[in-house]
Design a protein around this motif. Structure first.
Motif, PDB file in Angstrom:
ATOM      1  N   SER A 216       0.848  -1.189   0.000  1.00  0.00           N
ATOM      2  CA  SER A 216       0.000   0.000   0.000  1.00  0.00           C
ATOM      3  C   SER A 216       0.886   1.244   0.000  1.00  0.00           C
ATOM      4  N   GLU A 217       0.271   2.384  -0.195  1.00  0.00           N
ATOM      5  CA  GLU A 217       1.044   3.631  -0.242  1.00  0.00           C
ATOM      6  C   GLU A 217       1.781   3.877   1.069  1.00  0.00           C
ATOM      7  N   ASN A 218       1.120   3.584   2.191  1.00  0.00           N
ATOM      8  CA  ASN A 218       1.752   3.798   3.492  1.00  0.00           C
ATOM      9  C   ASN A 218       2.896   2.816   3.733  1.00  0.00           C
ATOM     10  N   ILE A 219       2.690   1.566   3.331  1.00  0.00           N
ATOM     11  CA  ILE A 219       3.751   0.568   3.483  1.00  0.00           C
ATOM     12  C   ILE A 219       4.943   0.935   2.604  1.00  0.00           C
ATOM     13  N   GLN A 220       4.670   1.371   1.378  1.00  0.00           N
ATOM     14  CA  GLN A 220       5.753   1.761   0.474  1.00  0.00           C
ATOM     15  C   GLN A 220       6.524   2.952   1.034  1.00  0.00           C
ATOM     16  N   HIS A 221       5.804   3.872   1.659  1.00  0.00           N
ATOM     17  CA  HIS A 221       6.463   5.018   2.287  1.00  0.00           C
ATOM     18  C   HIS A 221       7.404   4.550   3.397  1.00  0.00           C
ATOM     19  N   ALA A 222       6.959   3.562   4.176  1.00  0.00           N
ATOM     20  CA  ALA A 222       7.801   3.026   5.251  1.00  0.00           C
ATOM     21  C   ALA A 222       9.033   2.323   4.688  1.00  0.00           C
ATOM     22  N   VAL A 223       8.860   1.597   3.576  1.00  0.00           N
ATOM     23  CA  VAL A 223       9.991   0.922   2.935  1.00  0.00           C
ATOM     24  C   VAL A 223      11.021   1.944   2.461  1.00  0.00           C
ATOM     25  N   ASN A 224      10.556   2.999   1.798  1.00  0.00           N
ATOM     26  CA  ASN A 224      11.471   4.036   1.314  1.00  0.00           C
ATOM     27  C   ASN A 224      12.173   4.740   2.470  1.00  0.00           C
ATOM     28  N   TRP A 225      11.448   4.917   3.573  1.00  0.00           N
ATOM     29  CA  TRP A 225      12.042   5.554   4.754  1.00  0.00           C
ATOM     30  C   TRP A 225      13.172   4.688   5.310  1.00  0.00           C
ATOM     31  N   ALA A 226      12.957   3.376   5.344  1.00  0.00           N
ATOM     32  CA  ALA A 226      13.988   2.471   5.854  1.00  0.00           C
ATOM     33  C   ALA A 226      15.209   2.437   4.936  1.00  0.00           C
ATOM     34  N   LEU A 227      14.982   2.597   3.632  1.00  0.00           N
ATOM     35  CA  LEU A 227      16.092   2.598   2.671  1.00  0.00           C
ATOM     36  C   LEU A 227      16.836   3.927   2.652  1.00  0.00           C
ATOM     37  N   ARG A 228      16.316   4.906   3.389  1.00  0.00           N
ATOM     38  CA  ARG A 228      16.952   6.230   3.475  1.00  0.00           C
ATOM     39  C   ARG A 228      17.097   6.864   2.097  1.00  0.00           C
ATOM     40  N   SER A 229      16.102   6.608   1.257  1.00  0.00           N
ATOM     41  CA  SER A 229      16.076   7.162  -0.106  1.00  0.00           C
ATOM     42  C   SER A 229      17.293   6.741  -0.920  1.00  0.00           C
ATOM     43  N   GLY A 230      17.892   5.625  -0.552  1.00  0.00           N
ATOM     44  CA  GLY A 230      19.063   5.131  -1.268  1.00  0.00           C
ATOM     45  C   GLY A 230      18.723   3.976  -2.186  1.00  0.00           C
ATOM     46  N   ALA A 231      19.757   3.301  -2.664  1.00  0.00           N
ATOM     47  CA  ALA A 231      19.582   2.186  -3.591  1.00  0.00           C
ATOM     48  C   ALA A 231      19.013   0.971  -2.868  1.00  0.00           C
ATOM     49  N   ASP A 232      18.507   0.030  -3.652  1.00  0.00           N
ATOM     50  CA  ASP A 232      17.998  -1.213  -3.081  1.00  0.00           C
ATOM     51  C   ASP A 232      19.128  -1.970  -2.389  1.00  0.00           C
ATOM     52  N   PRO A 233      18.808  -2.741  -1.362  1.00  0.00           N
ATOM     53  CA  PRO A 233      19.851  -3.497  -0.653  1.00  0.00           C
ATOM     54  C   PRO A 233      20.422  -4.608  -1.525  1.00  0.00           C
ATOM     55  N   ASP A 234      21.639  -4.978  -1.242  1.00  0.00           N
ATOM     56  CA  ASP A 234      22.266  -6.085  -1.959  1.00  0.00           C
ATOM     57  C   ASP A 234      21.875  -7.429  -1.350  1.00  0.00           C
ATOM     58  N   ILE A 235      21.774  -7.464  -0.021  1.00  0.00           N
ATOM     59  CA  ILE A 235      21.501  -8.712   0.693  1.00  0.00           C
ATOM     60  C   ILE A 235      20.453  -8.457   1.770  1.00  0.00           C
ATOM     61  N   ALA A 236      19.574  -9.423   1.975  1.00  0.00           N
ATOM     62  CA  ALA A 236      18.608  -9.360   3.075  1.00  0.00           C
ATOM     63  C   ALA A 236      18.846 -10.549   3.997  1.00  0.00           C
ATOM     64  N   LEU A 237      18.888 -10.282   5.293  1.00  0.00           N
ATOM     65  CA  LEU A 237      19.052 -11.339   6.293  1.00  0.00           C
ATOM     66  C   LEU A 237      17.811 -11.396   7.165  1.00  0.00           C
ATOM     67  N   HIS A 238      17.191 -12.580   7.228  1.00  0.00           N
ATOM     68  CA  HIS A 238      16.040 -12.779   8.111  1.00  0.00           C
ATOM     69  C   HIS A 238      16.422 -13.771   9.197  1.00  0.00           C
ATOM     70  N   MET A 239      16.287 -13.340  10.454  1.00  0.00           N
ATOM     71  CA  MET A 239      16.631 -14.185  11.596  1.00  0.00           C
ATOM     72  C   MET A 239      15.390 -14.393  12.458  1.00  0.00           C
ATOM     73  N   ARG A 240      14.928 -15.625  12.542  1.00  0.00           N
ATOM     74  CA  ARG A 240      13.801 -15.945  13.405  1.00  0.00           C
ATOM     75  C   ARG A 240      14.353 -16.526  14.708  1.00  0.00           C
ATOM     76  N   MET A 241      14.324 -15.724  15.759  1.00  0.00           N
ATOM     77  CA  MET A 241      15.011 -16.091  16.989  1.00  0.00           C
ATOM     78  C   MET A 241      14.088 -16.600  18.094  1.00  0.00           C
ATOM     79  N   LEU A 242      12.773 -16.392  17.965  1.00  0.00           N
ATOM     80  CA  LEU A 242      11.824 -16.873  18.975  1.00  0.00           C
ATOM     81  C   LEU A 242      12.207 -16.378  20.368  1.00  0.00           C
ATOM     82  N   MET A 243      12.518 -15.094  20.469  1.00  0.00           N
ATOM     83  CA  MET A 243      12.869 -14.431  21.728  1.00  0.00           C
ATOM     84  C   MET A 243      14.179 -14.949  22.319  1.00  0.00           C
ATOM     85  N   ASN A 244      14.976 -15.644  21.521  1.00  0.00           N
ATOM     86  CA  ASN A 244      16.240 -16.191  22.000  1.00  0.00           C
ATOM     87  C   ASN A 244      17.395 -15.313  21.533  1.00  0.00           C
TER      88      ASN A 244
END
Length: 300
Positions: free
Chosen positions: A33-61
């Protein structure tokens, strides 16, 4: 055209070149959505797309081994890319403290990005309908549920690789779908080299490898078919290349099914051996016994 078709449809017989079915469907059917896209752009700091994404599922550990294994996997991925500029890495986790733990070390050779919803002042965070809930907090984390949508579309912007790490279960559905959409996005933008070389990696810590991926369970889970008695035990941490479209039991032999799934498949008339084989004749016989006879009465 032949190369484009090969990238799109893949090679079903090749585990790492299977068609990216879910990625292509998501690319066409879901959009932020427009709001979600705005949040994505905010996280990217108006820069280029990331090269790598890391997802860590830690289950509070706060497993040190899981973090070390993921860090090693990131280094391996960065070295293989041979980028001229400093790589941009997106961190996504259900445990916010993990980002604080791993970011200082990553900052030595990469630019670390992360969506911190507490500092985001967009329309979503100001909506009183969105708030932190206690339901399944240990499983999904303490952040509001809308943050997962931002993290999903943010991580799927990765240009070269998605890495999945965890305290207990690696290669989650979330990471699997992120990798699929990221790979599809790269093909759409006609980055042929990036699209064909896009990788999905699973970062395993030594504890998970001690008993041969015994804990990697879940119906349809990508590592489920490699978790039985024949799987290798007592290995050091690994950064394993992972198929974007995981194979199912009907796609070919399971390397080593776990007992739970052997029992489950028996309910469907499929008696799996320890090698993942089954008897076609026995299956046909089972299906025949389940058929309900239909009586036809001619009407004059």
């Amino acid at each position: 055209m032949r190369i484009a078709a090969s990238n799109l449809f893949g090679k079903p017989d090749d585990l790492h070149h299977r068609p990216n079915v879910f990625g292509e469907l998501m690319r066409l059917l879901i959009f932020p959505s427009e709001n979600i896209q705005h949040a994505v752009n905010w996280a990217l700091r108006s820069g280029a797309d990331p090269d790598i994404a890391l997802h860590m599922r830690m289950l509070m550990n706060r497993s040190i081994r899981a973090v070390q294994a993921a860090f090693s996997c990131i280094r391996k991925s960065v070295e293989s890319l041979k980028l001229i500029s400093k790589p941009r890495i997106i961190l996504v986790s259900d445990n916010p403290s993990l980002v604080r733990d791993i970011a200082p070390d990553l900052n030595q050779f990469a630019e670390v990005l992360h969506f911190d919803f507490k500092h985001f002042k967009g329309n979503i965070s100001g909506n009183s309908n969105f708030h932190t809930v206690d339901f399944r907090t240990k499983d999904w984390g303490t952040a509001p549920r809308w943050v997962a949508f931002v993290d999903f579309f943010l991580a799927s912007r990765a240009k070269h690789a998605v890495i999945s790490g965890a305290h207990r279960r690696v290669g989650t559905t979330f990471a699997q779908l992120v990798a699929a959409l990221a790979a599809a996005n790269n093909l759409e933008e006609e980055r042929s080299s990036a699209g064909s070389n896009f990788t999905f990696l699973s970062s395993f810590q030594s504890n998970l490898l001690r008993e041969g991926l015994k804990n990697q369970i879940g119906w349809g889970h990508v590592w489920n078919r490699f978790a039985g008695t024949l799987s290798c035990h007592n290995q050091s941490r690994q950064c394993a290349r992972t198929p974007i479209l995981p194979p199912a039991w009907w796609d070919g032999l399971w390397q080593s099914p776990i007992p739970r799934d052997v029992n489950r498949m028996e309910a469907y008339g499929i008696h799996l051996s320890g090698f993942g084989t089954f008897d076609d004749n026995q299956l046909h016989s089972f299906c025949s016994t389940r058929k309900k006879p239909v009586l036809t009465i001619p009407l004059i």
